[in-house]
Design a protein around this motif. Sequence first.
Motif: not given
Length: 277
Positions: A225-232, A241-249, A212-221
């Motif tokens: 500016x994407x946030x990466x997180x491992x699932x091991x 890798x996650x990023x907010x969709x700038x067209x769909x808030x 959640x914290x890492x996602x906050x400043x992201x931008x998918x364009x």
Amino acid sequence: MNDSTPHHSGPYTREALARLVLSQAAADLARGAGTLVVTRNDADTGPGGRVSEARQLVEHAEELLVRAVVFERERCASWEEIAHYLDVTPQAAEAHYAPELACWREALTDPCPFDEARRRYVRRLPPAAHAPDGTRRELDLWAHFHVTVRDLYAVGAGLRMTDPAQQETYPETEPDEMTGTVCEESRLRPFLELLADYVNHPFDDTDWETIEIGLDPTDDEDPDAWYSYPLTGPAHSLEIRVARDVEEGDMVSVAVRGATAADLRLRIDTLFAAFAR
């Protein structure tokens, strides 16, 4: 050759769409033939039942041949070249298959006309051409299970795109990202929890709060500016890798790297489809 394609076909050429339809028909025939391998239910079919099933396979094979001819015409094979493998004259080959080719090209021009008599739109394109992205993913997975050993893109890699640069997204053996969009507010955490469960990663509140914290400043364009997180897990490790969709808030773009096993990719592909808007 006119290479225009339906409005929904994206980067796929007419040749690529015809090849997907052929690939789908071949996979369907292979699935049907596989049922005849099994002997356990022979008694349930009744006398002559297996002959009926074999006859259906012959009919499916005839349809497969039609799809092969349409594909060969779309990649500019001549009637002479096609007729050579059918053991008929070029004139006979054209007379037999030209109507099917005409129907295919009419469907490409007007894939979903309105039927005045029935008061509804009628889809004329085969499903594989109507939804090429989903068909490509499904057939890549099917081929990886049943045909190839290491090639994860045995179907997608050979499709000709309208933009040649698109070919670069389909490497021969190394997996690319699996992507989709998920609603952040209500569905992102359940999506990630299920994904983590697939690789036996103990997903907990700490994982979620960190994402959640890492996602906050992201931008998918912005690729940087994407946030990466491992699932091991013990057998598989994924990079999310996650990023907010700038067209769909309210939406989040999600990419999954590291899924190489065919069964794992199938489960992730199904998960994206289930959580799609």
